[in-house]
Design a protein around this motif. Sequence first.
Motif, PDB file in Angstrom:
ATOM      1  N   ALA A 117       0.831  -1.207   0.000  1.00 46.17           N
ATOM      2  CA  ALA A 117       0.000   0.000   0.000  1.00 46.17           C
ATOM      3  C   ALA A 117       0.863   1.253   0.000  1.00 46.17           C
ATOM      4  CB  ALA A 117      -0.924   0.002   1.219  1.00 46.17           C
ATOM      5  N   LYS A 118       1.936   1.239   0.780  1.00 44.40           N
ATOM      6  CA  LYS A 118       2.854   2.377   0.844  1.00 44.40           C
ATOM      7  C   LYS A 118       3.504   2.618  -0.506  1.00 44.40           C
ATOM      8  CE  LYS A 118       6.859   4.116   3.439  1.00 44.40           C
ATOM      9  NZ  LYS A 118       7.849   3.787   4.501  1.00 44.40           N
ATOM     10  N   GLN A 119       3.901   1.534  -1.170  1.00 42.99           N
ATOM     11  CA  GLN A 119       4.526   1.663  -2.478  1.00 42.99           C
ATOM     12  C   GLN A 119       3.533   2.200  -3.501  1.00 42.99           C
ATOM     13  OE1 GLN A 119       6.023  -2.275  -3.240  1.00 42.99           O
ATOM     14  NE2 GLN A 119       7.862  -1.995  -2.004  1.00 42.99           N
ATOM     15  N   ALA A 120       2.264   1.740  -3.415  1.00 45.82           N
ATOM     16  CA  ALA A 120       1.231   2.216  -4.342  1.00 45.82           C
ATOM     17  C   ALA A 120       0.987   3.707  -4.163  1.00 45.82           C
ATOM     18  CB  ALA A 120      -0.066   1.431  -4.129  1.00 45.82           C
ATOM     19  N   VAL A 121       0.937   4.143  -2.910  1.00 44.71           N
ATOM     20  CA  VAL A 121       0.727   5.569  -2.619  1.00 44.71           C
ATOM     21  C   VAL A 121       1.905   6.395  -3.148  1.00 44.71           C
ATOM     22  CG1 VAL A 121       0.591   7.287  -0.779  1.00 44.71           C
ATOM     23  CG2 VAL A 121      -0.742   5.178  -0.623  1.00 44.71           C
ATOM     24  N   ALA A 122       3.116   5.880  -2.927  1.00 44.92           N
ATOM     25  CA  ALA A 122       4.302   6.584  -3.404  1.00 44.92           C
ATOM     26  C   ALA A 122       4.324   6.663  -4.929  1.00 44.92           C
ATOM     27  CB  ALA A 122       5.566   5.881  -2.891  1.00 44.92           C
ATOM     28  N   LYS A 123       3.892   5.576  -5.594  1.00 49.46           N
ATOM     29  CA  LYS A 123       3.864   5.552  -7.060  1.00 49.46           C
ATOM     30  C   LYS A 123       2.859   6.567  -7.590  1.00 49.46           C
ATOM     31  CE  LYS A 123       3.176   2.478 -11.008  1.00 49.46           C
ATOM     32  NZ  LYS A 123       2.859   1.087 -11.444  1.00 49.46           N
ATOM     33  N   LYS A 124       1.668   6.607  -6.981  1.00 46.56           N
ATOM     34  CA  LYS A 124       0.653   7.561  -7.407  1.00 46.56           C
ATOM     35  C   LYS A 124       1.114   8.992  -7.184  1.00 46.56           C
ATOM     36  CE  LYS A 124      -3.448   4.646  -6.849  1.00 46.56           C
ATOM     37  NZ  LYS A 124      -4.752   4.487  -6.156  1.00 46.56           N
ATOM     38  N   ALA A 125       1.779   9.220  -6.059  1.00 37.45           N
ATOM     39  CA  ALA A 125       2.285  10.568  -5.777  1.00 37.45           C
ATOM     40  C   ALA A 125       3.326  10.975  -6.818  1.00 37.45           C
ATOM     41  CB  ALA A 125       2.885  10.614  -4.382  1.00 37.45           C
ATOM     42  N   LYS A 142       4.721  14.040 -11.636  1.00 36.67           N
ATOM     43  CA  LYS A 142       5.203  14.051 -13.014  1.00 36.67           C
ATOM     44  C   LYS A 142       4.174  14.697 -13.929  1.00 36.67           C
ATOM     45  CE  LYS A 142       6.946  10.958 -16.628  1.00 36.67           C
ATOM     46  NZ  LYS A 142       7.240   9.538 -16.983  1.00 36.67           N
ATOM     47  N   ALA A 143       2.894  14.356 -13.718  1.00 34.46           N
ATOM     48  CA  ALA A 143       1.827  14.935 -14.531  1.00 34.46           C
ATOM     49  C   ALA A 143       1.721  16.437 -14.320  1.00 34.46           C
ATOM     50  CB  ALA A 143       0.495  14.260 -14.192  1.00 34.46           C
ATOM     51  N   ALA A 144       1.903  16.866 -13.072  1.00 27.71           N
ATOM     52  CA  ALA A 144       1.848  18.301 -12.769  1.00 27.71           C
ATOM     53  C   ALA A 144       2.990  19.043 -13.455  1.00 27.71           C
ATOM     54  CB  ALA A 144       1.905  18.521 -11.263  1.00 27.71           C
ATOM     55  N   LYS A 145       4.177  18.446 -13.436  1.00 25.38           N
ATOM     56  CA  LYS A 145       5.319  19.071 -14.100  1.00 25.38           C
ATOM     57  C   LYS A 145       5.089  19.150 -15.606  1.00 25.38           C
ATOM     58  CE  LYS A 145       9.047  17.927 -10.860  1.00 25.38           C
ATOM     59  NZ  LYS A 145      10.339  17.197 -10.703  1.00 25.38           N
ATOM     60  N   LYS A 146       4.532  18.078 -16.167  1.00 20.47           N
ATOM     61  CA  LYS A 146       4.259  18.057 -17.604  1.00 20.47           C
ATOM     62  C   LYS A 146       3.234  19.120 -17.966  1.00 20.47           C
ATOM     63  CE  LYS A 146       2.756  15.079 -21.399  1.00 20.47           C
ATOM     64  NZ  LYS A 146       2.306  13.707 -21.786  1.00 20.47           N
ATOM     65  N   ALA A 147       2.176  19.215 -17.139  1.00 16.82           N
ATOM     66  CA  ALA A 147       1.137  20.212 -17.392  1.00 16.82           C
ATOM     67  C   ALA A 147       1.710  21.623 -17.318  1.00 16.82           C
ATOM     68  CB  ALA A 147       0.000  20.052 -16.389  1.00 16.82           C
TER      69      ALA A 147
END
Length: 237
Positions: A76-84, A89-94
Amino acid sequence: MSKRATFQHSRRPSVSRVRGAVVAAGLGTTMVLGAGAAFAAGAAASAPDAAGLVNTAAAESVAKQATVQGKAAQVAKQAVAKKAAEAKKAAKKAARLATSWEAPVSHYTLSASFGNDGSRWAHKHSGQDFAVPIGTRVEAAHSGVVVKAGPNGGGDGPAYGNAIVIKHSNGMYSQYAHLSQINVRIGQAVQTGEKIALSGNTGNSSGPHLHFEIRHTANYGSAVNPVMFLHKEGVTV
């Protein structure tokens, strides 16, 4: 002695026989009680071992549950870190797309340039032509809102054929003309690099190409040199 007395005497058990029976019964009772006591003693002796086995099994079960829960928490921790990380990355791209410009097509050949004389236009050429095959993907050169889209140059005249005009946040406008297909509508927000049309050969065109303009207003007659403008924005064409 009479016969009757003799008969009665013969039916009474002897004292020795009675004593023997009592002794035998006593021995039997002692043996039964002894076996019971031995069984009880054995059970009592084995009880601590049984309790220990139960406690050990319980401890192992708790340990296994703790291991499973620990692995689940790690996943779960890894999933949260991946989503973050993906969100970042998406915010930087935007943010990059919001401030960046690009050429409207790829794999092109520059043809008629801004300001050139020619027989295909009444005045100086108002844009930069990109020679590309019909059906080439046309992308928004910068993020903005579509203000013109349709035939007749989107309102700028039949010479442009099918055309699109996009208003950008810096107050400038980009125009895309001679299109074979339009994929956006007036009022639609678009991002840098988003597909908006397919190139074509509509309007006053002698061959397949994209006519691209940068304007101060949405209308014809306010264009600036698009190549020079893109160069200032860090785009080489």
